[in-house]
Design an enzyme around this catalytic site. Structure first.
Site, PDB file in Angstrom:
ATOM      1  N   HIS A  53      -7.175  36.370 -23.233  1.00  0.00           N
ATOM      2  CA  HIS A  53      -7.531  37.210 -21.642  1.00  0.00           C
ATOM      3  C   HIS A  53      -6.118  38.083 -21.716  1.00  0.00           C
ATOM      4  O   HIS A  53      -4.925  37.867 -21.793  1.00  0.00           O
ATOM      5  CB  HIS A  53      -7.227  35.589 -21.274  1.00  0.00           C
ATOM      6  CG  HIS A  53      -8.549  34.853 -21.921  1.00  0.00           C
ATOM      7  ND1 HIS A  53      -9.364  34.574 -20.983  1.00  0.00           N
ATOM      8  CD2 HIS A  53      -8.233  34.109 -22.412  1.00  0.00           C
ATOM      9  CE1 HIS A  53      -9.980  33.421 -21.463  1.00  0.00           C
ATOM     10  NE2 HIS A  53      -9.800  33.105 -22.289  1.00  0.00           N
ATOM     11  N   LYS A  63      -4.654  21.694 -14.685  1.00  0.00           N
ATOM     12  CA  LYS A  63      -3.224  21.816 -15.087  1.00  0.00           C
ATOM     13  C   LYS A  63      -2.959  22.705 -16.031  1.00  0.00           C
ATOM     14  O   LYS A  63      -1.990  24.155 -15.573  1.00  0.00           O
ATOM     15  CB  LYS A  63      -2.229  20.492 -15.699  1.00  0.00           C
ATOM     16  CG  LYS A  63      -2.437  18.894 -14.740  1.00  0.00           C
ATOM     17  CD  LYS A  63      -1.390  18.157 -15.382  1.00  0.00           C
ATOM     18  CE  LYS A  63      -1.395  16.925 -14.486  1.00  0.00           C
ATOM     19  NZ  LYS A  63      -0.119  15.967 -15.323  1.00  0.00           N
ATOM     20  N   ASN A  91      -5.345  25.926 -15.531  1.00  0.00           N
ATOM     21  CA  ASN A  91      -5.408  26.522 -15.069  1.00  0.00           C
ATOM     22  C   ASN A  91      -3.685  26.693 -14.229  1.00  0.00           C
ATOM     23  O   ASN A  91      -3.074  28.134 -13.799  1.00  0.00           O
ATOM     24  CB  ASN A  91      -6.565  25.840 -14.215  1.00  0.00           C
ATOM     25  CG  ASN A  91      -7.371  27.201 -14.666  1.00  0.00           C
ATOM     26  OD1 ASN A  91      -7.691  27.908 -15.515  1.00  0.00           O
ATOM     27  ND2 ASN A  91      -8.732  26.629 -14.565  1.00  0.00           N
ATOM     28  N   ALA A  92      -3.280  26.250 -13.395  1.00  0.00           N
ATOM     29  CA  ALA A  92      -2.206  25.693 -12.779  1.00  0.00           C
ATOM     30  C   ALA A  92      -0.590  26.352 -13.624  1.00  0.00           C
ATOM     31  O   ALA A  92       0.776  26.900 -13.136  1.00  0.00           O
ATOM     32  CB  ALA A  92      -1.418  24.321 -12.212  1.00  0.00           C
ATOM     33  N   LYS A  93      -1.070  26.299 -14.692  1.00  0.00           N
ATOM     34  CA  LYS A  93       0.153  27.223 -15.372  1.00  0.00           C
ATOM     35  C   LYS A  93       0.152  28.651 -15.295  1.00  0.00           C
ATOM     36  O   LYS A  93       1.133  29.118 -15.973  1.00  0.00           O
ATOM     37  CB  LYS A  93       0.098  26.761 -16.744  1.00  0.00           C
ATOM     38  CG  LYS A  93       0.488  25.445 -17.851  1.00  0.00           C
ATOM     39  CD  LYS A  93       1.387  24.872 -17.212  1.00  0.00           C
ATOM     40  CE  LYS A  93       2.410  23.720 -17.991  1.00  0.00           C
ATOM     41  NZ  LYS A  93       3.810  22.723 -17.500  1.00  0.00           N
ATOM     42  N   HIS A 111     -17.779  32.279 -23.975  1.00  0.00           N
ATOM     43  CA  HIS A 111     -17.336  30.612 -24.035  1.00  0.00           C
ATOM     44  C   HIS A 111     -18.074  30.487 -24.382  1.00  0.00           C
ATOM     45  O   HIS A 111     -18.893  29.599 -23.924  1.00  0.00           O
ATOM     46  CB  HIS A 111     -15.760  30.814 -23.002  1.00  0.00           C
ATOM     47  CG  HIS A 111     -14.819  30.433 -23.426  1.00  0.00           C
ATOM     48  ND1 HIS A 111     -14.741  32.730 -22.989  1.00  0.00           N
ATOM     49  CD2 HIS A 111     -13.660  30.714 -23.470  1.00  0.00           C
ATOM     50  CE1 HIS A 111     -13.442  32.947 -22.765  1.00  0.00           C
ATOM     51  NE2 HIS A 111     -12.499  31.933 -23.276  1.00  0.00           N
ATOM     52  N   HIS A 153     -15.326  29.781 -29.143  1.00  0.00           N
ATOM     53  CA  HIS A 153     -14.544  28.554 -29.939  1.00  0.00           C
ATOM     54  C   HIS A 153     -15.592  27.558 -30.419  1.00  0.00           C
ATOM     55  O   HIS A 153     -15.334  27.516 -31.679  1.00  0.00           O
ATOM     56  CB  HIS A 153     -14.691  27.491 -28.615  1.00  0.00           C
ATOM     57  CG  HIS A 153     -13.319  28.018 -27.619  1.00  0.00           C
ATOM     58  ND1 HIS A 153     -11.797  27.981 -28.297  1.00  0.00           N
ATOM     59  CD2 HIS A 153     -13.326  28.402 -26.603  1.00  0.00           C
ATOM     60  CE1 HIS A 153     -10.675  28.211 -27.083  1.00  0.00           C
ATOM     61  NE2 HIS A 153     -11.853  29.101 -26.217  1.00  0.00           N
ATOM     62  N   ASP A 173      -4.523  32.625 -24.883  1.00  0.00           N
ATOM     63  CA  ASP A 173      -3.532  32.686 -24.814  1.00  0.00           C
ATOM     64  C   ASP A 173      -2.662  32.267 -25.029  1.00  0.00           C
ATOM     65  O   ASP A 173      -2.087  31.637 -25.146  1.00  0.00           O
ATOM     66  CB  ASP A 173      -4.029  31.631 -23.013  1.00  0.00           C
ATOM     67  CG  ASP A 173      -5.002  31.800 -22.721  1.00  0.00           C
ATOM     68  OD1 ASP A 173      -5.159  32.904 -21.365  1.00  0.00           O
ATOM     69  OD2 ASP A 173      -5.731  31.257 -22.615  1.00  0.00           O
ATOM     70  N   PRO A 174      -1.832  33.888 -25.779  1.00  0.00           N
ATOM     71  CA  PRO A 174      -0.527  33.864 -25.907  1.00  0.00           C
ATOM     72  C   PRO A 174       0.561  33.341 -24.945  1.00  0.00           C
ATOM     73  O   PRO A 174       1.134  32.410 -25.686  1.00  0.00           O
ATOM     74  CB  PRO A 174      -0.491  35.366 -26.633  1.00  0.00           C
ATOM     75  CG  PRO A 174      -1.193  35.836 -26.798  1.00  0.00           C
ATOM     76  CD  PRO A 174      -2.546  35.346 -25.724  1.00  0.00           C
TER      77      PRO A 174
END
Length: 835
Positions: free
Chosen positions: A386, A455, A457-459, A653, A675, A731-732
């Site tokens: 992403h 949580k 997504n909040a990151k 996905h 995935h 997502d690195p």
């Protein structure tokens, strides 16, 4: 015929080979020699060398001189090697009167076919030893045999190496084969096979309609079964009498046809193609899918004139799609089919373990003989990443500090209608560049995000502030995404420095406004976020319920219209959207993203309202999203093909969490998926994904933080069974620590699951095959015959994957397809399954 006698035995020399005549007193010996000669003549029938033999021998000597093949197994089996092979076989069978310890030494043999005692050895008769090269003062022996005159085995196949063609023995590794008599097939087995063939035909049909790929090997096998043959004929017939749009030839400079000559070096990038002519056609959405109509003769004139359909690009209606989906779901729940697929997968797993046990050393030896190439310098593509999380947390921290120190006076946002600077934003948080740290950013996933997608997504909000997310990792903001473009170009620069790593970042289109596409295209073109090392995918978040709750859209149809309407308009009237037209040339497909663990409150069925009538706050099902994304992509692909433009694929996905219905609908509609964890719970779908070689981009580190512990990941099982899987980072920003996140993903997987060098190079090759880069680029990276199935499509000098591994994968797939077809009785249709 020249006669010569020596040692009391008569010898006749015919065509350079000694045939022995023994005295009548030694009848038993003559009989034994005749049996041996008959046995060896069956193994290696002698024939006169022809021009092809001389040509291959000349090429082999040239390769040995130019490429140093003297240290590896000779491409053409030498005369002495054949002699030793036959000698070994005769000793094993106990038929030879000469044992290994009884054979005379080479120095004691005479070149006329006799040993030092005057006795002629049968092996010396058929395979006379080649004498040492004569000294400069010695006349060459008339009995010396030229290498080009040696008999050779007819069992071989040809392989390309550069521009040369060499012969290579076909039986070069140990195979595991199991015979399965067809007469032992029972009714359950036949039923399972026939239902699986029916499922493969469903995927073939939908792949043909959407212009996505389907394996030719699989198509050739299911072509032998009864029932309809899935082709594009029905689509061509539907377009036969329709009026076609003006065809615009593809831009010759952009299709990278000359990539093979200059590798990855571009004189200028991006290449800007000329805009094609506009058409007098417009697109309009009808029941959630766009159709093409003729523009009225005069704007506002000719009142009451109904639009005329220009090109009827057909696609399966929703009822047909639901029917086929239900059939697939019924097959996955069919008892005999589940048993059959589980047994075949278990067999493939065991077969691979045996293959590694027998041939791992040979695979490693083949890799060591390839000059220059190793895992680090084979091409590998991060097929699932992403854009908003493509950088690591340390990278983002350095970038934020740099901008705050050097560009603190940049106006970055609006507050209360007034612009504010970057320093003011941080000052209101009581922070300076000195205070910033990785721990303070708090963008890395931890144990608290496990099964908590909210949580996770909040990151994405650094320091928990959505304002910083908007400033640094959003493309649509007050600065037109300038900071986001800067950090993207730094990531792209790292990829270009590594030379052998590529990526396909995903960026979001939410569908809440018509001009969203133009803003994204303007961001990409004005900031020049293009590179030979990346291709773009567009992801559509499945959050209609949130948009509807905020009154951003009135119905689901408006969402679909905003997603695809600008694409049709940019294709039909490029002059209205010049940036979008250029940006779409770098886009390879669409993705569908969101939390799959959320329960679908409304089941996808024929009674669902059309998108225009979906006005409730309830979120549609996953399959509902996929159908309308896929059906609009079908029409768009056919339009762009007729215009000479690039087409798109669907790569959602899928299978990260939730129910297996997601995997079933993606099997029908998707080119490949990301995935795929839930395949471990459905042996039928897993076997179907294997047979069709559907690509699966897996991210074990991401799964470890969100849904599945690392040690429970089915990734090693998928490798063993032959599914086409690759490693990706996802997502690195949240899951990786090092500057090269893709290499970090490979290194951890290699350590945990003990992957060999061959395994890792095979995964890298799979990532290139699954990627959306052009055929010309893949020909440079994989070899010019990369589209061929089996070892003929592999070039070890470019992929570092031994032909042994590729041949094993291909032969295993062919064996499974052959077994499936043999078990499928073709004279009657399969019995219906209760849905």
């Amino acid at each position: 015929m020249d006669m010569d006698t020596s040692g009391g035995a008569d010898v006749a020399v015919i065509n350079g080979h000694d045939l022995m005549r023994r005295s009548k007193s030694d009848g038993a010996t003559i009989k034994r020699h005749m049996e041996q000669e008959l046995k060896m003549s069956e193994l290696f029938p002698l024939r006169e060398p022809d021009e092809e033999d001389e040509k291959n021998e000349r090429i082999a000597r040239e390769l040995e001189t130019n490429f140093g093949f003297d240290d590896e197994a000779p491409p053409i089996m030498s005369h002495e090697m054949k002699r030793k092979e036959v000698e070994h076989q005769l000793n094993v069978e106990g038929r030879s009167h000469l044992r290994e310890n009884e054979l005379p030494s080479p120095s004691s043999r005479c070149y006329n076919g006799h040993d030092s005692n005057g006795q002629v050895s049968t092996l010396d008769v058929l395979f006379p030893p080649v004498p040492p090269p004569p000294s400069p003062h010695q006349e060459p022996s008339s009995l010396a045999h030229s290498p080009s005159k040696q008999p050779r085995s007819d069992v071989d196949y040809k392989r390309r190496l550069g521009q040369h063609i060499i012969n290579k023995p076909l039986d070069e590794f140990q195979r595991v084969q199991v015979s399965e008599p067809v007469d032992l097939v029972d009714d359950d087995l036949m039923s399972a096979a026939r239902h699986l063939v029916s499922a493969l035909k469903i995927r073939e049909r939908y792949a043909a309609i959407s212009q996505q790929s389907f394996p030719r090997t699989v198509a050739s096998f299911i072509d032998q079964t009864s029932g309809y043959r899935v082709t594009d004929t029905c689509l061509q017939n539907a377009l036969k009498n329709s009026q076609h749009l003006p065809t615009q030839p593809a831009f010759a400079g952009f299709n990278e046809t000359n990539m093979a000559s200059r590798g990855d070096e571009y004189p200028q990038f991006p290449l800007v193609p000329p805009l094609p002519d506009d058409t007098r056609v417009h697109a309009a959405m009808v029941e959630g899918v766009f159709r093409l109509y003729r523009t009225p003769p005069a704007e506002g004139g000719g009142g009451g004139v109904s639009p005329v359909l220009v090109a009827d690009y057909p696609y399966p209606d929703r009822d047909t799609f639901v029917k086929d989906l239900n059939e697939l779901l019924a097959i996955t729940a069919h008892g005999p089919t589940k048993t059959y697929c589980f047994q075949r997968l278990t067999f493939l797993d065991s077969k691979y373990r045996m293959h590694c046990l027998l041939n791992e050393v040979k695979e490693l030896a083949a890799q060591r003989k390839v000059p220059h190439r190793d895992f680090y310098n084979v091409r590998k593509v991060d097929t699932h990443i992403h854009a908003a999380g493509c950088m690591t947390q340390k990278h983002l921290l350095r970038f934020m500090k740099k901008k705050l120190n050097k560009h603190g006076h940049d106006e970055v946002a609006l507050e209360g209608g007034k612009p504010v600077t970057l320093q003011q934003v941080f000052a209101r948080m009581h922070l300076t560049a000195y205070h910033l740290s990785v721990d303070l950013l708090d963008v890395h996933a931890d144990r608290n995000t496990f099964h908590r997608f909210d949580k996770f997504n909040a990151k994405y909000n650094p320091i928990g502030e959505s304002k910083l997310r908007e400033i640094f990792i959003k493309s649509n903001n007050y600065m037109n995404g300038r900071y986001f473009a800067d950090i993207l170009k730094e990531v792209i620069s790292d990829l270009e420095d590594s030379k052998y790593q590529y990526a396909e970042p995903r960026i979001s289109i939410y569908g809440t406004s018509w001009d969203e596409w133009d803003k994204l295209a303007s961001f990409a073109v004005s900031n020049n976020v293009f590179s030979p090392h990346i291709k773009w995918l567009i992801q559509f978040p499945r959050i209609f319920d949130i948009f509807k709750g905020k009154n951003l859209v009135k119905n689901f149809g408006e969402l679909i219209n905003n997603m695809f309407g600008p694409l049709f308009e940019a294709t039909l009237q490029p002059s209205k959207h010049p940036d979008l037209y250029q940006f779409l040339l770098h886009v390879i497909g669409f993705d569908s993203v969101d939390d799959e663990s959320k329960v679908d409150t409304v089941r996808f069925c024929s009674t669902n309202p059309t998108p225009e009538n979906w006005v409730s706050d309830t979120n549609p099902a996953y399959s509902y999203y996929i159908y309308y994304t896929w059906s609009n992509m079908v029409v768009l692909n056919r339009l762009r093909r007729d215009r000479g433009l690039n087409t798109f694929v669907l790569r959602p996905h899928c299978g990260e969490a939730g129910i297996i219905t997601h995997l079933a609908v993606s099997f029908m509609a998707a080119e490949n998926i990301s995935h795929g964890l839930l395949l471990r719970k459905s042996p039928v779908l897993q076997y179907m994904y294997y047979l069709c070689q559907v690509g699966i981009a897996m991210s074990p580190l991401s799964n470890n933080s969100l849904f599945l512990n690392y040690n429970r990941n089915p990734f090693p099982d998928f490798i063993a069974r032959g599914l086409r899987v690759s490693l990706s980072t996802d997502d690195p920003l949240q899951f990786h620590f090092t500057r090269e996140p893709l290499m970090e993903e490979f290194s951890i997987a290699a350590q945990v699951w003990k992957l060999s060098a061959c395994d890792m190079c095979e995964l890298a090759r799979n990532s290139v095959l699954m990627s959306g880069f052009s055929k010309q680029r893949k020909a440079v990276w994989l070899g010019e015959n990369w589209e061929d199935d089996g070892p003929g499509g592999n070039d070890i000098s470019k992929t570092n994957v031994p032909d042994i591994r590729v041949c094993y994968r291909y032969e295993s797939l062919v064996a499974e397809l052959k077994t499936l077809v043999q078990h499928c009785i073709c004279d009657t249709p399969p019995p219906p399954i209760d849905n």
